[in-house]
Each structure stands twice: as structure tokens, then as C-alpha cells.
Motif scaffolding. Sequence first.
Motif, short mmCIF file in Angstrom:
data_model
loop_
_atom_site.label_atom_id
_atom_site.label_comp_id
_atom_site.label_asym_id
_atom_site.label_seq_id
_atom_site.Cartn_x
_atom_site.Cartn_y
_atom_site.Cartn_z
N LYS A 1 95.47 -21.25 54.78
CA LYS A 1 96.61 -20.15 54.71
C LYS A 1 97.70 -20.94 55.62
O LYS A 1 98.81 -21.03 55.30
CB LYS A 1 96.36 -18.80 55.55
CG LYS A 1 95.34 -17.95 54.34
CD LYS A 1 95.20 -16.36 55.08
CE LYS A 1 94.38 -16.69 56.37
NZ LYS A 1 92.85 -17.17 55.88
N THR A 2 97.35 -21.46 56.86
CA THR A 2 98.50 -22.11 57.75
C THR A 2 98.76 -23.41 57.01
O THR A 2 99.82 -23.91 56.98
CB THR A 2 97.56 -22.53 59.02
OG1 THR A 2 96.88 -21.29 59.62
CG2 THR A 2 98.55 -23.18 59.93
N ALA B 1 101.36 -22.40 54.79
CA ALA B 1 102.46 -22.19 55.40
C ALA B 1 103.32 -23.35 56.08
O ALA B 1 104.55 -23.48 55.64
CB ALA B 1 102.21 -21.25 56.70
N LYS B 2 102.80 -24.20 56.27
CA LYS B 2 103.28 -25.66 56.67
C LYS B 2 104.04 -26.35 55.48
O LYS B 2 104.97 -26.83 55.65
CB LYS B 2 102.26 -26.49 57.37
CG LYS B 2 102.09 -26.22 58.78
CD LYS B 2 100.85 -27.19 59.25
CE LYS B 2 100.90 -27.03 60.70
NZ LYS B 2 99.99 -28.30 61.32
N ASP C 1 102.68 -33.37 58.21
CA ASP C 1 102.64 -32.95 59.69
C ASP C 1 103.50 -33.54 60.82
O ASP C 1 104.08 -33.54 61.59
CB ASP C 1 101.21 -33.04 60.13
CG ASP C 1 100.35 -31.93 59.36
OD1 ASP C 1 100.93 -30.89 58.92
OD2 ASP C 1 98.99 -31.95 59.37
N LEU D 1 105.87 -22.73 65.40
CA LEU D 1 104.58 -22.04 65.29
C LEU D 1 104.08 -21.48 66.68
O LEU D 1 103.93 -22.17 67.41
CB LEU D 1 103.61 -23.37 64.80
CG LEU D 1 102.26 -22.46 64.05
CD1 LEU D 1 101.61 -23.40 62.98
CD2 LEU D 1 101.21 -22.40 65.49
N GLN E 1 100.91 -18.81 67.78
CA GLN E 1 99.47 -17.90 67.20
C GLN E 1 99.35 -16.74 68.36
O GLN E 1 99.40 -16.82 69.33
CB GLN E 1 98.20 -19.24 67.39
CG GLN E 1 97.14 -18.23 66.86
CD GLN E 1 95.80 -19.29 66.89
OE1 GLN E 1 95.33 -19.32 68.01
NE2 GLN E 1 95.50 -19.75 65.53
N ILE F 1 106.43 -20.08 62.03
CA ILE F 1 105.18 -19.38 61.51
C ILE F 1 104.53 -18.71 62.57
O ILE F 1 104.45 -19.10 63.82
CB ILE F 1 104.21 -20.77 60.95
CG1 ILE F 1 104.82 -21.50 59.98
CG2 ILE F 1 102.91 -20.33 60.45
CD1 ILE F 1 104.32 -22.97 59.57
N ASP G 1 100.87 -17.86 63.28
CA ASP G 1 99.47 -17.86 62.76
C ASP G 1 98.60 -16.70 63.35
O ASP G 1 98.86 -16.22 64.49
CB ASP G 1 99.04 -19.06 63.34
CG ASP G 1 97.73 -19.62 62.33
OD1 ASP G 1 97.74 -19.16 61.34
OD2 ASP G 1 96.95 -20.27 63.21
N GLU G 2 97.82 -16.14 62.44
CA GLU G 2 96.86 -14.95 62.85
C GLU G 2 97.66 -13.87 63.44
O GLU G 2 97.42 -13.22 64.54
CB GLU G 2 95.91 -15.51 63.91
CG GLU G 2 95.11 -16.55 63.86
CD GLU G 2 93.98 -16.47 62.88
OE1 GLU G 2 93.73 -15.15 62.42
OE2 GLU G 2 93.07 -17.14 62.50
N THR H 1 100.24 -15.57 58.98
CA THR H 1 98.96 -16.05 58.23
C THR H 1 98.31 -14.98 58.71
O THR H 1 98.26 -14.35 59.94
CB THR H 1 98.55 -17.29 58.32
OG1 THR H 1 98.19 -17.29 59.83
CG2 THR H 1 99.54 -18.18 58.04
#
Length: 225
Positions: free
Chosen positions: A19-20, A23-24, A44, A63, A65, A117, A119-120, A164
Motif C-alpha cells: 500500500k505504501t 502511494a509513493k 525513492d 510522509l 505515519q 501520505i 501511513d497507517e 494507507t
Amino acid sequence: LLETGNKAVILYGPPGIGKTFQAKNIVFQELGLSCENGNQKEIDRLLEDNKFPKIGKTGTWALVQFHPNYTYEDFIGGISPKLSGSDLSYQLKVGLFKKFCDEAKKNDNKEKKFIMIIDEINRADLSSVFGELMYALEYRGESVSIPNFNEPFVIPSNVYLIGTMNSIDKSLVTFDLALRRRFGFFKLMPQLKAIEDMLSEYNIEENNLSKFIERCTEINNSISN
């Protein structure tokens, strides 16, 4: 989904399906970065070179998290303790997302894309962390008052959110309806063709490989059901 509605989307599905990673890749495509054959290490590297607060010609990204201890003060801002030696004081801290939006609405950046983004996203208490974003996300360009800041807060139209979410830990039902309708949801499932691609270089009989992928499919279906 990202270009319509509230410009906010959540990629959800079981853990370990990339998923990540996806997203990237979306960030990579939206910002118009290019690299040979879409090599992930190169992607990256390019994304890191363009990482917020460095703003490139097409925009920037960040990003974050989420986790159970992530707070409104971390994301938007607020009064935060500061320890200097043995002295404890309090200061007004500007959160990551507020900084992001403040940069995005500057005249030089209005035509650029700012993509965050998260994340989680479902690991934090979203109603608490988002606060006034519940309104500002739906009504882009309209200002809302936020505690401890004099100037009004606005989410500009050039800000995009990609979340995500691991749907095994928590299902979409745990999101309150007000929050759910502000995001577009896109389900990701295991791409079992990748197993065939990875094992194709080994001397495995085609019949055995097909049976293995068939069993993997049955296992995933059992988990999903």
C-alpha cells in the motif's frame, strides 16, 4: 479518486501488499518525476530529493505515519511542553499539516501539487487528530478557526491526501460516517501474478508453479472471507 471530491483517498487492504509502495508511486506520477523503467530505488531517490520542505517545479510531498499517541498538536499544532535542562516551559508548536498547507497557499506554490501520505492512517484517533479538518477538508478554500492560532486555517485546493490502512486490524466500520464520506476508498489485494514473475527464473515445473499459485489464491480467499 485523488483528483475528484475532497482530493483525499485511502488505499486499504491486508498487510504486506504494498500500500505504501503504491502511494509513493502515485506521488511519483502526480509530481511528474521520471526515471528509467520505474525502478523503485530510483523513484525513492527522486522523491527524497523532492521531499518537503524542499519544493520542486511541480510540487512536493511529505510522509507521516500515524500511531496511537499521535495528536492534534502534532498534526495541526497547539501548546506543547518544552524541556530546557531541568526547566519546563510551554510553547506554541505548528504541526506538520498546518506547515504543509501554509506553504501550499503561498503565491509561488498555488499551481503546484502538495501531496501528503498518511501511513497507517487508522492507527490514530482520527476524530481527535483531524479536529477542524473534518470541515476544512470538505470545504476547500473556506477558513476555519483553530485553537491558539490568530490566523484562520485553510486547506488549499492544491493539497492532496493519500492514506494507507491495514483493513485486518480495523475495518472501515470503525471510521465514523462523517470521516468516511470525506475520503475515497480504494481496495488493494495481493497480486499473485508477482509470485509467478519472481519464481520464473527458477527451474520449477510450470504445473507445480500453477498449483502453488492456486493454493495461494485459496489461502487468500479463506483469509478474506
